[in-house]
Design an enzyme around this catalytic site. Structure first.
Site, PDB file in Angstrom:
ATOM      1  N   GLU A  39       0.842  -1.195   0.000  1.00 36.64           N
ATOM      2  CA  GLU A  39       0.000   0.000   0.000  1.00 36.64           C
ATOM      3  C   GLU A  39       0.883   1.253   0.000  1.00 36.64           C
ATOM      4  O   GLU A  39       1.887   1.336   0.706  1.00 36.64           O
ATOM      5  CB  GLU A  39      -0.871  -0.037   1.252  1.00 36.64           C
ATOM      6  CG  GLU A  39      -1.836   1.114   1.428  1.00 36.64           C
ATOM      7  CD  GLU A  39      -2.719   0.933   2.665  1.00 36.64           C
ATOM      8  OE1 GLU A  39      -3.582   1.789   2.896  1.00 36.64           O
ATOM      9  OE2 GLU A  39      -2.538  -0.081   3.396  1.00 36.64           O
TER      10      GLU A  39
ATOM     11  N   LYS B 118      -9.429   2.456  -2.205  1.00 33.99           N
ATOM     12  CA  LYS B 118      -9.731   1.821  -0.926  1.00 33.99           C
ATOM     13  C   LYS B 118     -11.094   2.288  -0.408  1.00 33.99           C
ATOM     14  O   LYS B 118     -11.354   3.479  -0.275  1.00 33.99           O
ATOM     15  CB  LYS B 118      -8.633   2.168   0.072  1.00 33.99           C
ATOM     16  CG  LYS B 118      -8.683   1.386   1.375  1.00 33.99           C
ATOM     17  CD  LYS B 118      -7.440   1.690   2.214  1.00 33.99           C
ATOM     18  CE  LYS B 118      -7.374   0.815   3.456  1.00 33.99           C
ATOM     19  NZ  LYS B 118      -6.133   1.091   4.231  1.00 33.99           N
TER      20      LYS B 118
ATOM     21  N   CYS C 268      -5.544  -3.495   2.010  1.00 34.16           N
ATOM     22  CA  CYS C 268      -5.348  -3.602   3.452  1.00 34.16           C
ATOM     23  C   CYS C 268      -6.634  -3.862   4.238  1.00 34.16           C
ATOM     24  O   CYS C 268      -7.155  -4.967   4.216  1.00 34.16           O
ATOM     25  CB  CYS C 268      -4.633  -2.347   3.950  1.00 34.16           C
ATOM     26  SG  CYS C 268      -3.909  -2.504   5.608  1.00 34.16           S
TER      27      CYS C 268
END
Length: 276
Positions: A41, A110, A144
Site C-alpha cells: 500500500e 480503498k 489492506c
C-alpha cells in the site's frame, strides 16, 4: 501464473527513489519467471507522510503512472502498485494494475479507511469489486483494511475472482491478520490472496511484514519475514480448480437467510448506503 511480492517500505516521500526500487525489483522478478509484481500500500510515495499525501498525489495516468508503465513494458511483467490518486480535489488511497505491455488494466480506490490518519487524508472509494483478466486468471484488487471485512472478499468470490491482490500497510500489533485472517479468507472464498505489506517503522507506525500468497487450501504458498524481501510463488489454476471442486462453501450458500447483512440496524441509521 507466477506472482512476485515486493515487501518493502521504499523511501517515504521519494517517488523517484521508489520508482527505481520498483524497476530493480521488476527486473529480478522477471528473471525468476514472474508474470506479476505486487507492491505494498502507498509504495510509490510512502504511507506515513502526512500532508505530503496530497502534494504527491497524481491522477491515475500521471507521470509516475507512465514511469511504472515503462517499467512493466521494459521487463515484460504486470505491476500492481499502491499510490495516492488525485481526482480533482479528492485524494484516494489506490492500487493501479498495469499490464506487461504498459497498458492500464484497472484501478481500485480503498473503500474502508482505517483510523483517523486515513480518514483525514483520503476520500473512500465506492466500488467494492474491481477486476481484470491477467495470465488466464481473473484478478481482483483490494487494499489492506478492506480484506478484514468478510463481505468484501465474498463479493469477489461470487464475481469470479481467482487471485485477489491486497497491497497493505498492516501495523503492529495486528500481525494475526497476515498470519491467520488472510489464509482463512483465501480458504473460505476459494481463491488466492496476495497480501503484500510494508516493513519497519515509519512515523508513528510499525509495519509487521509477513507478506503472504495464501492459497485456496488455506496454506501459505509463500511467506515473508519481517524485513525487505522479494518472494515469488505460483497461483496455480489446477490447484484452484481442484480446491473449488472439493470445497462446497460457495455452492452451499443460502442467500435468502442473509438479508440482515445488507440491512442497517435501527440503532445505526443508514447514511449514504446504496444497496443493489
Amino acid at each position: 501464473m507466477r506472482v512476485a511480492l515486493l515487501q518493502s517500505s521504499g523511501r517515504p516521500g521519494d517517488v523517484a527513489g521508489n520508482l527505481r526500487e520498483l524497476d530493480e525489483a521488476a527486473g529480478r522478478a522477471a528473471a525468476m519467471g514472474a508474470g506479476l509484481l505486487v507492491t505494498p500500500e502507498m509504495f510509490l510515495t510512502g504511507y506515513a507522510i502526512g500532508d505530503d499525501v496530497a502534494r504527491l498525489a497524481e491522477p491515475a495516468d500521471g507521470d509516475a503512472a507512465q514511469a511504472v508503465a515503462g517499467t512493466a513494458a521494459r521487463h515484460g511483467l504486470a505491476v500492481a502498485y499502491g499510490c495516492p490518486e488525485r481526482d480533482g480535489t479528492r485524494v484516494h488511497n489506490s492500487v493501479q494494475l498495469i499490464a506487461a505491455d504498459g497498458a492500464r488494466l484497472a484501478g481500485y480506490r480503498k473503500t474502508h479507511l482505517y483510523g483517523a490518519y486515513e480518514q483525514h487524508h483520503f476520500a473512500p472509494g465506492d466500488r467494492t469489486v474491481v477486476q481484470a483478466r491477467l495470465g488466464g486468471l481473473t484478478v481482483g484488487l483490494m487494499i489492506c483494511y478492506d480484506v478484514e471485512f468478510p463481505e468484501n472478499v465474498r463479493a469477489h468470490a461470487l464475481a469470479g475472482t481467482d487471485l485477489l491482490l491486497v497491497p497493505t500497510a498492516q501495523m503492529h500489533p495486528y500481525q494475526f491478520v497476515a498470519e491467520s485472517v488472510v489464509p482463512v479468507r483465501a480458504f473460505e472464498n476459494q481463491l488466492y490472496v496476495a497480501y503484500v505489506d510494508r516493513v519497519g517503522r515509519e512515523g508513528a507506525f510499525e509495519f509487521v511484514g509477513l507478506s503472504v500468497l495464501a492459497g485456496p487450501d488455506g496454506t501459505a504458498r509463500a511467506r515473508a519475514g519481517r524485513g525487505t524481501e522479494l518472494l515469488v510463488a505460483d497461483a496455480d489454476p489446477a490447484l484452484l480448480a481442484a480446491s473449488r471442486a472439493a470445497n462446497p462453501y460457495l455452492a452451499d450458500r443460502r442467500p435468502g437467510l442473509y438479508g440482515s447483512l445488507v440491512r442497517t440496524p435501527a440503532s445505526q441509521p443508514a447514511q449514504g448506503v446504496r444497496v443493489r
